[in-house]
Enzyme design. Structure first.
Site, PDB file in Angstrom:
ATOM      1  N   ASN A  70      21.038   0.678  48.135  1.00  0.00           N
ATOM      2  CA  ASN A  70      21.474   1.240  46.863  1.00  0.00           C
ATOM      3  C   ASN A  70      22.680   2.116  47.191  1.00  0.00           C
ATOM      4  O   ASN A  70      22.531   3.234  47.675  1.00  0.00           O
ATOM      5  CB  ASN A  70      20.319   2.056  46.262  1.00  0.00           C
ATOM      6  CG  ASN A  70      20.668   2.683  44.932  1.00  0.00           C
ATOM      7  OD1 ASN A  70      21.812   2.622  44.483  1.00  0.00           O
ATOM      8  ND2 ASN A  70      19.679   3.294  44.311  1.00  0.00           N
ATOM      9  N   ARG A  96      25.529  13.903  31.983  1.00  0.00           N
ATOM     10  CA  ARG A  96      26.075  12.970  30.981  1.00  0.00           C
ATOM     11  C   ARG A  96      25.622  13.371  29.580  1.00  0.00           C
ATOM     12  O   ARG A  96      24.507  13.851  29.402  1.00  0.00           O
ATOM     13  CB  ARG A  96      25.619  11.536  31.270  1.00  0.00           C
ATOM     14  CG  ARG A  96      26.283  10.939  32.493  1.00  0.00           C
ATOM     15  CD  ARG A  96      25.723   9.566  32.813  1.00  0.00           C
ATOM     16  NE  ARG A  96      25.016   9.585  34.078  1.00  0.00           N
ATOM     17  CZ  ARG A  96      24.182   8.626  34.489  1.00  0.00           C
ATOM     18  NH1 ARG A  96      23.953   7.566  33.724  1.00  0.00           N
ATOM     19  NH2 ARG A  96      23.584   8.715  35.660  1.00  0.00           N
ATOM     20  N   HIS A 152      18.868   0.979  33.989  1.00  0.00           N
ATOM     21  CA  HIS A 152      17.585   1.372  34.611  1.00  0.00           C
ATOM     22  C   HIS A 152      16.591   0.216  34.598  1.00  0.00           C
ATOM     23  O   HIS A 152      15.371   0.419  34.656  1.00  0.00           O
ATOM     24  CB  HIS A 152      16.935   2.583  33.883  1.00  0.00           C
ATOM     25  CG  HIS A 152      17.595   3.891  34.206  1.00  0.00           C
ATOM     26  ND1 HIS A 152      17.786   4.876  33.273  1.00  0.00           N
ATOM     27  CD2 HIS A 152      18.089   4.373  35.363  1.00  0.00           C
ATOM     28  CE1 HIS A 152      18.380   5.912  33.824  1.00  0.00           C
ATOM     29  NE2 HIS A 152      18.579   5.630  35.105  1.00  0.00           N
ATOM     30  N   ARG A 176      21.037  -3.044  44.923  1.00  0.00           N
ATOM     31  CA  ARG A 176      21.038  -2.576  43.534  1.00  0.00           C
ATOM     32  C   ARG A 176      22.478  -2.651  43.017  1.00  0.00           C
ATOM     33  O   ARG A 176      23.390  -2.083  43.620  1.00  0.00           O
ATOM     34  CB  ARG A 176      20.547  -1.138  43.482  1.00  0.00           C
ATOM     35  CG  ARG A 176      20.527  -0.623  42.082  1.00  0.00           C
ATOM     36  CD  ARG A 176      19.982   0.763  42.024  1.00  0.00           C
ATOM     37  NE  ARG A 176      19.766   1.128  40.631  1.00  0.00           N
ATOM     38  CZ  ARG A 176      19.122   2.218  40.256  1.00  0.00           C
ATOM     39  NH1 ARG A 176      18.635   3.036  41.158  1.00  0.00           N
ATOM     40  NH2 ARG A 176      18.976   2.495  38.981  1.00  0.00           N
ATOM     41  N   GLU A 232      12.112   1.286  42.299  1.00  0.00           N
ATOM     42  CA  GLU A 232      13.125   0.238  42.167  1.00  0.00           C
ATOM     43  C   GLU A 232      13.273  -0.553  43.462  1.00  0.00           C
ATOM     44  O   GLU A 232      13.533  -1.756  43.439  1.00  0.00           O
ATOM     45  CB  GLU A 232      14.486   0.849  41.819  1.00  0.00           C
ATOM     46  CG  GLU A 232      14.591   1.401  40.416  1.00  0.00           C
ATOM     47  CD  GLU A 232      14.572   2.900  40.365  1.00  0.00           C
ATOM     48  OE1 GLU A 232      13.816   3.525  41.158  1.00  0.00           O
ATOM     49  OE2 GLU A 232      15.288   3.482  39.532  1.00  0.00           O
TER      50      GLU A 232
END
Ligand code: ADP
Length: 388
Positions: A9, A236, A176, A88, A374
């Site tokens: 990742n 964000r 996600h 990823r 993940e």
């Protein structure tokens, strides 16, 4: 000999990885190369979580970090043979609804999506390029954060813009997805009664979004064209009136770069609190601004749960995951406190405990806390791709 798959990742200056056996869910090793560049560091943990000593080497580039990492893993597992590397990748566009083996053509296609995710896609792809160079001949498998949402119907994927914009790629992609995919796969074992029903999953971390899942498939999500939309996050902004952007450009003469910095790096919990993007810091701060940032986050979570439940005609289960979802008990309690009208009632003692289920026995909606994973989704995809 140890046969294994590697998950990567890659961020702008970090590289998270996991080494998984050819079968089984528990990683043989996990690690993080951080601050890749002048001050790179590498931390590694073995199968039992104990720290491993990394080999020395060049941590100034992603390629260097991958080489140091694999040297370190070879020292731990002599005869290590990589079957595949799973990556990823934030954006797979409209075309990719599943993981894909990377070829030159796929890499070109993914590079073309960079304008849709300029802050993430280039780093993900440089991870793929570095791994291809470090492990020639080993299959590289791209796993997308957008793929899980490709089951959404057209209404949920469109913006009310002239149709040509959709055709040009301006649509709701959702993100996600690897986290949601993991939850969808884990639910039938953990909560078989609700796994195939109407489930809202709240992935609340530094990045935060929610997904409505019907029968284990995504039907709606809070993130859209980019990972800016929906909930406020660490830095964000989340959902914002597009008129604000017009105002910033027209009246404040802000440039695209300035607005990007504002919306991605200066807003959310950090912007509201003027203090920190980190929920732990805000919970401990005791300032009115920090309290207001937390209250804003909670209120937006409540509204989005209502919205996603409406998209499914109701709700059978609510799942919390991600750093905040898994650990921030007070935030979970505050979110659920005003959702009792929906049938969501927490059991305060369970919410403080370590079990999966935190809803009250009589709560019509089951509320669960599940750890995000993940990496396991990526590892399984990499294994499946080479077994096919
Ligand atoms: P990322 O999206 O970067 O993977 P994480 O899923 O690790 O982020 O989530 C990070 C967030 O989780 C931070 O805001 C952090 O403060 C929060 N968090 C982690 N542990 C706790 C805790 N015990 N209490 C409150 N918030 C926590």
């Amino acid at each position: 000999m140890t046969e294994a798959v590697l998950t990567l990742n890659a961020g702008s200056s970090s590289l998270k990885f996991g080494l998984f056996p050819a079968q089984g869910d528990r990683p043989l090793a996990t690690g993080l190369a951080d601050r890749i560049g002048e001050q790179g560091t590498l931390t590694l943990r073995g199968a039992d979580g104990r720290p491993l000593t990394p080999s020395s080497g060049d941590l100034s580039t992603h390629l260097g970090a991958i080489r140091v990492m694999i040297d370190s893993l070879h020292a731990e597992y002599p005869g290590l043979r990589l079957l595949a590397v799973g990556h990823r990748v934030v954006h797979g566009g409209a075309a990719h609804a599943a993981p894909v083996r990377v070829t030159d053509a796929v890499l070109d296609q993914l590079t073309d999506l960079t304008p849709f995710a300029p802050l993430h896609q280039p780093h993900n792809l440089s991870g793929i390029r570095a791994a291809t160079e470090a492990f020639p001949g080993v299959p590289q498998i791209a796993c997308f954060d957008t793929a899980f949402h490709r089951t959404q119907d057209r209404v949920n994927q469109t913006y009310a813009l002239p149709r040509s914009f959709y055709d040009d790629g301006v649509r709701r992609y959702g993100f996600h997805g690897l986290s949601y995919d993991y939850i969808a796969g884990a639910l039938p074992d953990i909560a078989p009664d609700v796994a195939h029903g109407r489930v809202v999953v709240a992935h609340l971390g530094n990045g935060a979004s929610m997904c409505a899942m019907l029968g284990g498939r995504s039907v709606a999500s809070t993130m859209g064209f980019t990972a800016l939309d929906g909930l406020p996050m660490g830095t964000r902004c989340g959902q914002i009136d597009p008129g604000v952007l017009l105002y910033l450009m027209d009246q404040k003469q802000m440039t695209p770069a300035g607005i990007t910095d504002l919306l991605y790096r200066q807003s959310g919990l950090l912007g509201l609190s003027g203090l920190s993007n980190d929920m732990r810091t805000l919970e401990a701060a005791g300032t009115p601004e920090a309290a207001e940032a937390v209250a804003h986050f909670v209120a937006r979570c409540q509204r989005e749960i209502g919205s996603l439940a409406a998209a499914m005609g109701g709700i059978d289960a609510l799942v919390f995951t991600g750093g905040i979802g898994e650990n921030a008990r007070r935030i979970r309690a505050a979110i659920c406190a005003r959702l009792d009208w929906m049938g969501i009632t927490l059991d305060p003692a369970r919410n403080e405990g370590a079990g999966d289920t935190i809803s009250a026995e009589a709560s019509p909606v089951v509320v669960l806390v599940l750890a995000a994973n993940e990496e396991l989704v990526i590892a399984r995809a990499a294994r499946a791709a080479v077994a096919a």
